[in-house]
Design an enzyme around this catalytic site. Structure first.
Site, mmCIF file in Angstrom:
data_model
loop_
_atom_site.group_PDB
_atom_site.id
_atom_site.type_symbol
_atom_site.label_atom_id
_atom_site.label_comp_id
_atom_site.label_asym_id
_atom_site.label_seq_id
_atom_site.Cartn_x
_atom_site.Cartn_y
_atom_site.Cartn_z
ATOM 1 C CE LYS A 1 -2.059 -0.292 -4.265
ATOM 2 N NZ LYS A 1 -3.306 0.443 -4.359
ATOM 3 C CB CYS B 1 -0.954 -0.005 1.187
ATOM 4 S SG CYS B 1 -2.265 -1.228 0.981
HETATM 5 N N1 LIG Z 1 -3.617 -5.316 1.190
HETATM 6 C C1 LIG Z 1 -3.826 -4.332 2.037
HETATM 7 O O1 LIG Z 1 -3.250 -4.264 3.115
HETATM 8 C C2 LIG Z 1 -4.809 -3.239 1.696
HETATM 9 C C3 LIG Z 1 -5.276 -2.397 2.714
HETATM 10 C C4 LIG Z 1 -6.180 -1.394 2.399
HETATM 11 C C5 LIG Z 1 -6.593 -1.211 1.081
HETATM 12 N N2 LIG Z 1 -6.097 -2.025 0.114
HETATM 13 C C6 LIG Z 1 -6.579 -1.816 -1.266
HETATM 14 O O2 LIG Z 1 -7.593 -2.789 -1.533
HETATM 15 C C7 LIG Z 1 -7.520 -3.211 -2.905
HETATM 16 C C8 LIG Z 1 -7.314 -4.724 -2.959
HETATM 17 O O3 LIG Z 1 -6.064 -5.005 -2.337
HETATM 18 P P1 LIG Z 1 -5.623 -6.514 -1.988
HETATM 19 O O4 LIG Z 1 -4.321 -6.423 -1.294
HETATM 20 O O5 LIG Z 1 -6.757 -7.222 -1.338
HETATM 21 O O6 LIG Z 1 -5.432 -7.072 -3.486
HETATM 22 P P2 LIG Z 1 -4.985 -8.518 -3.951
HETATM 23 O O7 LIG Z 1 -4.092 -8.313 -5.097
HETATM 24 O O8 LIG Z 1 -4.534 -9.332 -2.781
HETATM 25 O O9 LIG Z 1 -6.372 -9.156 -4.465
HETATM 26 C C9 LIG Z 1 -7.103 -8.664 -5.540
HETATM 27 C C10 LIG Z 1 -7.982 -9.786 -6.076
HETATM 28 O O10 LIG Z 1 -8.828 -9.282 -7.108
HETATM 29 C C11 LIG Z 1 -9.016 -10.303 -8.074
HETATM 30 N N3 LIG Z 1 -9.503 -9.727 -9.325
HETATM 31 C C12 LIG Z 1 -8.840 -8.975 -10.235
HETATM 32 N N4 LIG Z 1 -9.656 -8.652 -11.251
HETATM 33 C C13 LIG Z 1 -10.868 -9.187 -10.978
HETATM 34 C C14 LIG Z 1 -12.126 -9.178 -11.639
HETATM 35 N N5 LIG Z 1 -12.314 -8.540 -12.793
HETATM 36 N N6 LIG Z 1 -13.151 -9.824 -11.075
HETATM 37 C C15 LIG Z 1 -12.989 -10.487 -9.910
HETATM 38 N N7 LIG Z 1 -11.827 -10.521 -9.235
HETATM 39 C C16 LIG Z 1 -10.779 -9.884 -9.755
HETATM 40 C C17 LIG Z 1 -7.638 -10.931 -8.187
HETATM 41 O O11 LIG Z 1 -7.697 -12.216 -8.760
HETATM 42 C C18 LIG Z 1 -7.196 -10.937 -6.710
HETATM 43 O O12 LIG Z 1 -7.553 -12.153 -6.082
HETATM 44 C C19 LIG Z 1 -6.381 -2.397 -3.529
HETATM 45 O O13 LIG Z 1 -6.918 -1.242 -4.106
HETATM 46 C C20 LIG Z 1 -5.516 -2.024 -2.331
HETATM 47 O O14 LIG Z 1 -4.791 -0.845 -2.550
HETATM 48 C C21 LIG Z 1 -5.234 -3.048 0.383
#
Ligand SMILES: NC(=O)c1ccc[n+]([C@@H]2O[C@H](COP(=O)([O-])OP(=O)(O)OC[C@H]3O[C@@H](n4cnc5c(N)ncnc54)[C@H](O)[C@@H]3O)[C@@H](O)[C@H]2O)c1
Length: 436
Positions: free
Chosen positions: A261, A258
């Site tokens: 990015k 995070c």
């Molecule tokens: N990881 C963290 O600590 C965190 C914390 C707060 C916010 N975020 C934000 O939350 C969002 C998700 O982060 P994450 O770490 O969970 O991501 P991640 O990469 O772990 O998971 C994303 C998932 O989305 C799926 N995906 C992609 N395209 C898709 C589609 N068209 N239909 C269905 N599924 C699809 C992927 O296969 C993947 O499993 C990001 O914007 C991130 O910045 C992340």
């Protein structure tokens, strides 16, 4: 209430499991079939404390299920939440392709008065890009909202169960009523704002925390020059209520999925209307990118040439209690050590294989299965990540040779490490030679 969560990554799985615990009917959706099969079998495909148990109890109660079918997941849903990745583009701006694609795929199945929520971290202006995509596909009445996620990997379940606040960015009362009902069981302030404020608040929070880390590092460098100790300085600063003693991490800089990015994304956003010299976020990013090289330089000043030296790197995840290596400091540090001719032996309690083929296949790199194996015969030990297994380890130099102990997160007592026979090197601390 039926809730669909699109994207079953760290955020999607945790969010789904927590809503299911609160008795909502939740369907998690992903395009990754392997992930969905694993989740339906009660196995979370990444490490996050407490999450697997929560998923299993959700599946058992039948409140939680996972699918790859948009039709099954979205039909009849009151709330459809997009939680897919928003990775950086080369210029730092965010790639909204996954968000747009999920909105497009979900649109045909949205019911009248469905609330389409963006949970992914996105910048102001995103809803305006999503609306025409959906409108092109359906003439149903859709309400749009932004509900940024503030969880931290390593404590994601507790952060989601007991959040500090829930920012609900809505455009109308209907969406507010639905989303406040969805979050009624949380004992946290529900803050109703416009979507742009909710979206920006997420970036503002992460970028401020990143700034504290960068500030601590800059201060650490000043301390080294000034004969001061950064932890002493931070302790004194921390007594001031306006500042606080929390979240100061002098070290090799921030990493993870995070902060890097989100700092780059806000920098790119600000670039659109501000001159480069006024872009604070660009500067935060620049200082952070330079950090590992600065620390390697410091190490070589003490250790001399690294060529042929064995360096034990302890900690490959970007922080403790996770196996996530996205932008982990090790991925920046190790190539620089290898470049200088060092032999690197690494260890991490959870990471089975380093997430870089270039490092993994380097002839002078090896990953071992215990701290003991990693530090045996090492000339330099780098305690990089504060896994309890690493900070609790009783280090002892049983050899006659000089071994440098780089405490990259200032987790160790200098005297104890010096008494154990090492030359202690901290961040922003004064050097301490072995007292053996
Ligand atoms: N990881 C963290 O600590 C965190 C914390 C707060 C916010 N975020 C934000 O939350 C969002 C998700 O982060 P994450 O770490 O969970 O991501 P991640 O990469 O772990 O998971 C994303 C998932 O989305 C799926 N995906 C992609 N395209 C898709 C589609 N068209 N239909 C269905 N599924 C699809 C992927 O296969 C993947 O499993 C990001 O914007 C991130 O910045 C992340």
């Amino acid at each position: 209430m039926k809730v669909t969560v699109i994207g079953t990554g760290f955020v999607g799985v945790t969010t789904s499991a927590v809503y299911a615990k609160q008795k909502h009917t939740v369907v998690g959706l992903d395009v990754d079939e392997q992930k969905i099969n694993s989740l339906n079998a009660g196995k979370v495909p990444f490490f996050e404390p407490k999450l697997q148990e929560l998923v299993q109890s959700g599946l058992k109660s039948k409140k939680l299920s996972f699918t790859t079918s948009y039709q099954e997941a979205v039909t009849d849903s009151d709330v459809v939440m997009i939680a897919v990745g928003t990775p950086s583009r080369p210029d730092g701006s965010i790639n909204l392709d996954y968000v747009k694609e999920s909105a497009k795929q979900a649109a045909p199945y949205l019911k009248d008065d469905a609330v389409l929520v963006i949970k992914s971290t996105v910048l102001p202006g995103t809803l305006e890009q999503i609306k025409p995509i959906v409108k092109n596909i359906t003439d149903k009445k859709i309400h749009y909202a932004s509900l940024p996620e503030f969880l931290k990997e390593g404590t994601a379940v507790d952060d989601t169960l007991y959040p500090d606040r829930i920012a609900i960015g809505v455009e109308d009362d209907f969406a507010w009523e639905v989303l406040s009902k969805l979050h009624a069981a949380f004992k946290a302030p529900l803050v109703r704002v416009r979507p742009a404020s909710a979206q920006l608040a997420k970036y503002a929070s992460n970028d401020y925390l990143a700034l504290r880390i960068v500030y601590a590092n800059v201060l650490a460098d000043v301390c080294e020059q000034a004969g001061a100790d950064v932890d002493e300085v931070l302790e004194i600063m921390g007594h001031e209520k306006r500042i606080g003693s929390h979240y100061w991490y002098p070290g090799l800089g921030y990493g993870g999925s995070c902060f890097p990015k989100d700092v780059k994304a806000l920098a790119a956003f600000v670039d659109e209307f501000e001159s480069p010299e006024r872009n604070l976020f660009r500067f935060i990013n620049k200082l952070n990118v330079m950090r590992p090289a600065d620390v390697v330089e410091k190490l070589t000043q003490v250790a001399g040439k690294l060529k042929g030296k064995k360096v034990a790197v302890l900690g490959l995840a970007f922080k403790p209690n996770t196996d996530d290596q996205r932008e982990a400091p090790a991925l920046f540090l190790i190539p620089q050590l290898l470049e200088k001719g060092a032999k690197v032996v690494s260890y991490d309690p959870m990471v089975k294989k380093i997430a870089s083929e270039q490092i993994a296949t380097h002839k002078h790199y090896e990953q071992v299965r215990s701290i003991k194996q990693a530090i045996t015969d090492a000339d330099i030990i780098v305690a990089l990540i504060e896994w309890p297994e690493i900070t609790d380890y009783k280090f002892k130099n049983n050899t006659d040779k000089k071994v440098i102990f780089l405490d990259a997160r200032n987790q160790f007592d200098q005297q104890t490490i010096a008494k154990a026979g090492y030359e202690y090197l901290g961040i922003g601390r004064q050097r301490l030679e072995t007292s053996n």
